[in-house]
Design a protein around this motif. Structure first.
Motif, PDB file in Angstrom:
ATOM      1  N   ASP A   3      77.504-151.428  36.429  1.00 12.94           N
ATOM      2  CA  ASP A   3      78.631-150.746  37.066  1.00 12.94           C
ATOM      3  C   ASP A   3      79.919-151.654  36.638  1.00 12.94           C
ATOM      4  O   ASP A   3      79.884-152.732  36.621  1.00 12.94           O
ATOM      5  N   TYR A   4      80.909-150.666  35.954  1.00 10.03           N
ATOM      6  CA  TYR A   4      81.998-151.436  35.442  1.00 10.03           C
ATOM      7  C   TYR A   4      83.000-151.767  36.685  1.00 10.03           C
ATOM      8  O   TYR A   4      83.324-151.132  37.801  1.00 10.03           O
ATOM      9  N   GLN A   5      83.427-153.051  36.860  1.00  7.84           N
ATOM     10  CA  GLN A   5      84.230-153.597  37.879  1.00  7.84           C
ATOM     11  C   GLN A   5      85.297-154.344  37.665  1.00  7.84           C
ATOM     12  O   GLN A   5      85.214-155.354  36.651  1.00  7.84           O
ATOM     13  N   PRO A   6      86.365-153.551  37.439  1.00  6.59           N
ATOM     14  CA  PRO A   6      87.545-154.562  37.017  1.00  6.59           C
ATOM     15  C   PRO A   6      87.862-155.756  37.930  1.00  6.59           C
ATOM     16  O   PRO A   6      87.398-155.703  39.203  1.00  6.59           O
ATOM     17  N   SER A   7      88.609-156.669  37.304  1.00  3.47           N
ATOM     18  CA  SER A   7      88.771-157.781  38.001  1.00  3.47           C
ATOM     19  C   SER A   7      89.666-157.603  39.531  1.00  3.47           C
ATOM     20  O   SER A   7      90.465-156.792  39.290  1.00  3.47           O
ATOM     21  N   SER A   8      89.376-158.143  40.447  1.00  2.00           N
ATOM     22  CA  SER A   8      90.061-157.849  41.752  1.00  2.00           C
ATOM     23  C   SER A   8      91.508-158.231  41.474  1.00  2.00           C
ATOM     24  O   SER A   8      91.870-159.253  41.197  1.00  2.00           O
ATOM     25  N   ILE A   9      92.471-157.289  41.726  1.00  2.00           N
ATOM     26  CA  ILE A   9      94.052-157.655  41.860  1.00  2.00           C
ATOM     27  C   ILE A   9      94.449-157.428  43.188  1.00  2.00           C
ATOM     28  O   ILE A   9      94.055-156.321  43.911  1.00  2.00           O
ATOM     29  N   ILE A  10      95.461-158.069  43.534  1.00  2.00           N
ATOM     30  CA  ILE A  10      96.063-157.714  44.780  1.00  2.00           C
ATOM     31  C   ILE A  10      97.212-156.700  44.405  1.00  2.00           C
ATOM     32  O   ILE A  10      98.019-156.959  43.698  1.00  2.00           O
ATOM     33  N   HIS A  11      97.144-155.564  45.329  1.00  2.00           N
ATOM     34  CA  HIS A  11      98.064-154.479  45.056  1.00  2.00           C
ATOM     35  C   HIS A  11      99.231-154.597  46.144  1.00  2.00           C
ATOM     36  O   HIS A  11      98.829-154.694  47.265  1.00  2.00           O
ATOM     37  N   PRO A  12     100.205-154.681  45.659  1.00  2.00           N
ATOM     38  CA  PRO A  12     101.591-154.931  46.409  1.00  2.00           C
ATOM     39  C   PRO A  12     101.630-153.638  47.403  1.00  2.00           C
ATOM     40  O   PRO A  12     102.540-153.768  48.616  1.00  2.00           O
ATOM     41  N   ARG A  13     101.179-152.499  46.995  1.00  2.00           N
ATOM     42  CA  ARG A  13     101.384-151.238  47.953  1.00  2.00           C
ATOM     43  C   ARG A  13     100.209-150.732  47.712  1.00  2.00           C
ATOM     44  O   ARG A  13      99.344-150.755  47.241  1.00  2.00           O
ATOM     45  N   LEU A  32      83.710-138.263  49.589  1.00  2.00           N
ATOM     46  CA  LEU A  32      84.446-139.643  49.279  1.00  2.00           C
ATOM     47  C   LEU A  32      85.046-140.202  50.545  1.00  2.00           C
ATOM     48  O   LEU A  32      85.986-139.495  51.057  1.00  2.00           O
ATOM     49  N   VAL A  33      84.980-141.384  50.763  1.00  2.00           N
ATOM     50  CA  VAL A  33      85.643-142.045  52.057  1.00  2.00           C
ATOM     51  C   VAL A  33      86.468-143.103  51.299  1.00  2.00           C
ATOM     52  O   VAL A  33      86.172-143.995  50.548  1.00  2.00           O
ATOM     53  N   LEU A  34      87.973-142.711  51.307  1.00  2.00           N
ATOM     54  CA  LEU A  34      88.816-143.633  50.601  1.00  2.00           C
ATOM     55  C   LEU A  34      88.921-144.991  51.544  1.00  2.00           C
ATOM     56  O   LEU A  34      88.855-145.059  52.525  1.00  2.00           O
ATOM     57  N   PRO A  35      88.837-146.285  50.506  1.00  2.00           N
ATOM     58  CA  PRO A  35      88.945-147.326  51.270  1.00  2.00           C
ATOM     59  C   PRO A  35      90.325-147.671  51.807  1.00  2.00           C
ATOM     60  O   PRO A  35      91.090-147.123  51.299  1.00  2.00           O
ATOM     61  N   GLU A  36      90.304-148.639  52.643  1.00  2.00           N
ATOM     62  CA  GLU A  36      91.781-149.064  53.206  1.00  2.00           C
ATOM     63  C   GLU A  36      92.669-149.344  51.944  1.00  2.00           C
ATOM     64  O   GLU A  36      92.361-150.043  51.145  1.00  2.00           O
ATOM     65  N   GLY A  37      93.918-149.112  52.051  1.00  2.00           N
ATOM     66  CA  GLY A  37      94.943-149.351  51.093  1.00  2.00           C
ATOM     67  C   GLY A  37      94.602-148.367  49.790  1.00  2.00           C
ATOM     68  O   GLY A  37      95.567-148.492  48.852  1.00  2.00           O
ATOM     69  N   ASP A  58      98.645-143.431  40.867  1.00  2.00           N
ATOM     70  CA  ASP A  58      97.953-144.707  40.130  1.00  2.00           C
ATOM     71  C   ASP A  58      96.678-144.177  39.310  1.00  2.00           C
ATOM     72  O   ASP A  58      96.400-145.014  38.297  1.00  2.00           O
ATOM     73  N   ILE A  59      96.066-143.457  39.860  1.00  2.00           N
ATOM     74  CA  ILE A  59      94.723-142.955  39.156  1.00  2.00           C
ATOM     75  C   ILE A  59      94.474-141.310  39.560  1.00  2.00           C
ATOM     76  O   ILE A  59      95.246-140.788  40.519  1.00  2.00           O
ATOM     77  N   ALA A  60      94.325-140.568  38.464  1.00  2.00           N
ATOM     78  CA  ALA A  60      93.979-139.331  38.894  1.00  2.00           C
ATOM     79  C   ALA A  60      93.007-138.648  37.655  1.00  2.00           C
ATOM     80  O   ALA A  60      92.750-139.137  36.696  1.00  2.00           O
ATOM     81  N   ASN A  61      92.213-137.477  38.100  1.00  2.00           N
ATOM     82  CA  ASN A  61      91.344-137.076  37.138  1.00  2.00           C
ATOM     83  C   ASN A  61      92.237-135.971  36.648  1.00  2.00           C
ATOM     84  O   ASN A  61      92.549-134.869  37.246  1.00  2.00           O
ATOM     85  N   ASN A 211      97.442-151.163  35.285  1.00  2.00           N
ATOM     86  CA  ASN A 211      97.102-150.761  36.789  1.00  2.00           C
ATOM     87  C   ASN A 211      95.761-150.055  37.253  1.00  2.00           C
ATOM     88  O   ASN A 211      95.722-149.346  37.485  1.00  2.00           O
ATOM     89  N   PRO A 212      94.682-151.012  36.905  1.00  2.00           N
ATOM     90  CA  PRO A 212      93.298-150.519  37.185  1.00  2.00           C
ATOM     91  C   PRO A 212      93.149-150.253  38.710  1.00  2.00           C
ATOM     92  O   PRO A 212      93.934-150.869  39.383  1.00  2.00           O
ATOM     93  N   PRO A 213      92.312-149.240  38.978  1.00  2.00           N
ATOM     94  CA  PRO A 213      91.862-149.207  40.647  1.00  2.00           C
ATOM     95  C   PRO A 213      91.163-150.682  41.105  1.00  2.00           C
ATOM     96  O   PRO A 213      90.433-151.187  40.303  1.00  2.00           O
TER      97      PRO A 213
END
Ligand SMILES: C=C(O[C@@H]1C=C(C(=O)O)C=C[C@H]1O)C(=O)O
Length: 289
Positions: A3-13, A32-37, A58-61, A211-213
């Motif tokens: 599984d592709y996992q982009p590096s963890s980044i802190i999102h300001p919002r 789909l259960v959206l994670p917190e944030g 920030d992301i869309a199909n 701005n990866p998810p």
């Protein structure tokens, strides 16, 4: 495949998602259960294309052709797609005369991908009818004098069944009829298959390269898809009720989709990109610099 996992980044919002919520993405989005944030809005393809490009989400199909047109700034998740190999049943040209006799075609303003596909196919067929945006039911627009009407999504699926259904016990699935009541339905994904022998990718999950998810969203999407595909009868039942269509028709519609952007899908997307958007930047399936 790992599984592709982009590096963890802190999102300001909150990380904002935009979902095209057609029935064809129900196996991914319903569970789909959206994670917190993470927050989400929904809309039709052209609205979500615009929302991603304007920075409202920030992301869309999105329509895959918009990803291709903006491949310099956008990346796509490497393992999510709305694709088919052969007919799709919900991206349809409804027409009353034969294809070569069509002079005026009404386009839906909801779609970017099907319009780009139609343009590629018209070039392939050596046809150049006038293309105009016009809203409404296919039958009504045909009655108003259009020779062809391009429709997508749930309403196109419903209108397709309205023309070719109801099916009898003798209807053999690969031989689903494509005409009825004086209307011919040309399935654009099937036409693409006839020309290329390849899958057709309608949508990818795109985001700006810088701005990866968050990884939690990807994990949640993968878990949702596993559940949705594993419970397709349940998803089909719910949507059959909403759409007013027989359950087996909706189930056939859904099990036909390819949701994992496999190598064959990527190759086919590149082939389409070269035909539809000559000179496009290289397509990047994340993580991308
Ligand atoms: C197969 C479909 O795919 C959709 C069609 C799109 C378009 O035409 O721009 C965009 C996203 C896809 O999810 C459909 O809507 O029926």
């Amino acid at each position: 495949m790992t599984d592709y996992q982009p590096s963890s980044i802190i999102h300001p919002r909150p990380y904002r998602a935009g979902w095209i919520h057609f029935t064809n993405v129900a196996p991914i989005l319903d569970p789909l259960v959206l994670p917190e944030g993470v927050t989400a809005i929904t809309g039709v393809p052209t609205q979500m294309n615009e929302a991603l490009l304007s920075g409202a989400v920030d992301i869309a199909n999105i329509s895959a052709v918009e990803f291709i047109r903006h491949a310099d700034i956008l990346a796509a998740l490497p393992d999510f797609s709305v694709a088919v190999l052969g007919p799709v049943y919900s991206v349809n040209l409804f027409h009353t005369c034969e294809l070569p006799d069509m002079k005026r075609i009404a386009l839906t303003s909801q779609s970017a991908m099907s319009v780009a596909l139609l343009e590629v196919l018209l070039r392939e067929w050596g046809l150049s009818p006038v293309l105009e945006r016009a809203e409404g039911e296919a039958e009504e627009l045909l009655a108003r004098g259009f020779d062809g009407v391009l429709r997508i999504g749930d309403s196109a699926l419903r209108e397709w069944y309205g023309v070719v259904g109801p099916f009898t016990d003798e209807t053999i699935v690969p031989e689903i009829p494509q005409t009825g009541r004086g209307i011919i339905v040309t399935d654009l994904a099937e036409e693409w298959f006839k020309v290329t022998g390849r899958p057709f990718v309608f949508a990818v999950w795109a985001y700006r390269k810088d701005n990866p998810p968050p990884p939690e969203l990807l994990s949640a999407m993968r878990a949702a898809r596993r559940y949705g595909i594993g419970h397709l009868a349940e998803v089909s039942r719910r949507h059959a009720l909403k759409l007013g269509l027989p359950e087996d028709v909706v189930q056939h519609y859904l099990w036909n989709f390819r949701y994992h952007l496999e190598e064959a899908d990527r190759q086919a997307l590149n082939l389409f990109a070269d035909r539809a958007v000559p000179g496009h930047a290289e397509l990047c399936f994340g993580p991308c610099e």
